[in-house]
Design a protein around this motif. Structure first.
Motif, short mmCIF file in Angstrom:
data_model
loop_
_atom_site.label_atom_id
_atom_site.label_comp_id
_atom_site.label_asym_id
_atom_site.label_seq_id
_atom_site.Cartn_x
_atom_site.Cartn_y
_atom_site.Cartn_z
N UNK A 1 0.86 -1.19 0.00
CA UNK A 1 0.00 0.00 0.00
C UNK A 1 0.89 1.24 0.00
N UNK A 2 0.65 2.17 -0.91
CA UNK A 2 1.37 3.44 -0.90
C UNK A 2 0.62 4.41 0.00
N UNK A 3 1.18 4.68 1.16
CA UNK A 3 0.57 5.60 2.11
C UNK A 3 1.40 6.88 2.24
N UNK A 4 2.31 7.10 1.26
CA UNK A 4 3.04 8.36 1.18
C UNK A 4 2.12 9.40 0.55
N UNK A 5 2.53 10.65 0.56
CA UNK A 5 1.67 11.72 0.04
C UNK A 5 1.75 11.88 -1.47
N UNK A 6 2.61 11.12 -2.14
CA UNK A 6 2.73 11.24 -3.59
C UNK A 6 2.88 9.88 -4.25
N UNK A 7 3.24 9.91 -5.52
CA UNK A 7 3.41 8.70 -6.31
C UNK A 7 4.67 7.94 -5.89
N UNK A 8 4.62 6.62 -5.96
CA UNK A 8 5.73 5.76 -5.54
C UNK A 8 5.94 4.69 -6.60
N UNK A 9 7.18 4.59 -7.10
CA UNK A 9 7.55 3.51 -8.03
C UNK A 9 8.16 2.41 -7.19
N UNK A 10 7.58 1.23 -7.27
CA UNK A 10 7.96 0.12 -6.40
C UNK A 10 8.50 -1.03 -7.23
N UNK A 11 9.69 -1.51 -6.88
CA UNK A 11 10.30 -2.69 -7.51
C UNK A 11 10.32 -3.79 -6.46
N UNK A 12 9.74 -4.94 -6.81
CA UNK A 12 9.64 -6.07 -5.86
C UNK A 12 10.30 -7.29 -6.47
N UNK A 13 11.16 -7.94 -5.69
CA UNK A 13 11.77 -9.20 -6.07
C UNK A 13 11.33 -10.25 -5.06
N UNK A 14 10.88 -11.40 -5.56
CA UNK A 14 10.44 -12.48 -4.69
C UNK A 14 11.38 -13.66 -4.89
N UNK A 15 11.90 -14.17 -3.78
CA UNK A 15 12.74 -15.37 -3.80
C UNK A 15 11.99 -16.50 -3.13
N UNK A 16 12.11 -17.68 -3.71
CA UNK A 16 11.55 -18.89 -3.11
C UNK A 16 12.72 -19.81 -2.86
N UNK A 17 12.95 -20.14 -1.61
CA UNK A 17 14.08 -20.97 -1.19
C UNK A 17 15.40 -20.45 -1.77
N UNK A 18 15.57 -19.11 -1.74
CA UNK A 18 16.82 -18.49 -2.16
C UNK A 18 16.98 -18.27 -3.65
N UNK A 19 16.00 -18.69 -4.45
CA UNK A 19 16.07 -18.51 -5.91
C UNK A 19 15.09 -17.43 -6.34
N UNK A 20 15.55 -16.51 -7.23
CA UNK A 20 14.65 -15.49 -7.76
C UNK A 20 13.50 -16.15 -8.49
N UNK A 21 12.28 -15.76 -8.13
CA UNK A 21 11.12 -16.36 -8.76
C UNK A 21 10.28 -15.31 -9.49
#
Length: 153
Positions: A81-101
């Motif tokens: 959730x972006x609860x800052x007062x302006x726009x937010x660019x979000x980069x998310x990386x998910x790892x499963x058991x240490x491997x990028x998924x």
């Protein structure tokens, strides 16, 4: 015969004042002024700690396992959730058991949310480790958040 005159009292006071001022100036040159070149101060700091879902970069996690025909799947879903007062660019990386998924990049306006879901097949009794790493940038804002979750199938 020479006559000496005593100077008037006014001249004598002026001369004494001049000597005192000259002495004060000389002492000031030798020892410096009343200024300082360094300062040290203690300041207090106050930090408010809130739960993940109430933070400026809000985060809620849902984890579930499902078994169908003896095949188990663990699913982790993170909602940001972006609860800052302006726009937010979000980069998310998910790892499963240490491997990028999963890698995702989204732009969230104020109050907007984004869900990122990852599933993994697993055996009964096996533990699956999910790690969500998010970095966000906006107008005058840099934020990062890393959360790990384990699921036993």
């Amino acid at each position: 015969m020479t006559t000496t005159r005593t100077p008037p009292a006014r001249v004598s006071a002026l001369r004494t004042l001049s000597i005192v001022l000259a002495f004060t100036a000389a002492v000031g040159l030798v020892f410096g002024t009343a200024g300082f070149s360094a300062m040290e101060a203690d300041r207090g700091i106050e930090a408010n700690v809130v739960d993940d879902e109430d933070a400026y970069l809000g985060y809620e996690m849902t984890i579930e396992t499902e078994t169908v025909n003896n095949s188990t799947t663990a699913t982790a879903e993170a909602e940001y959730h972006n609860q800052f007062s302006g726009e937010l660019t979000l980069d998310v990386t998910v790892e499963v058991d240490g491997q990028d998924r999963e890698n995702a990049s989204v732009t969230l306006t104020q109050g907007e949310a984004e869900r990122i879901e990852v599933s993994e097949s697993c055996s009964s009794g096996e533990t699956v480790h999910f790690t969500f790493v998010a970095t966000g940038n906006g107008s005058g804002v840099n934020v990062s958040l890393e959360r790990s979750h384990s699921v036993t199938c």
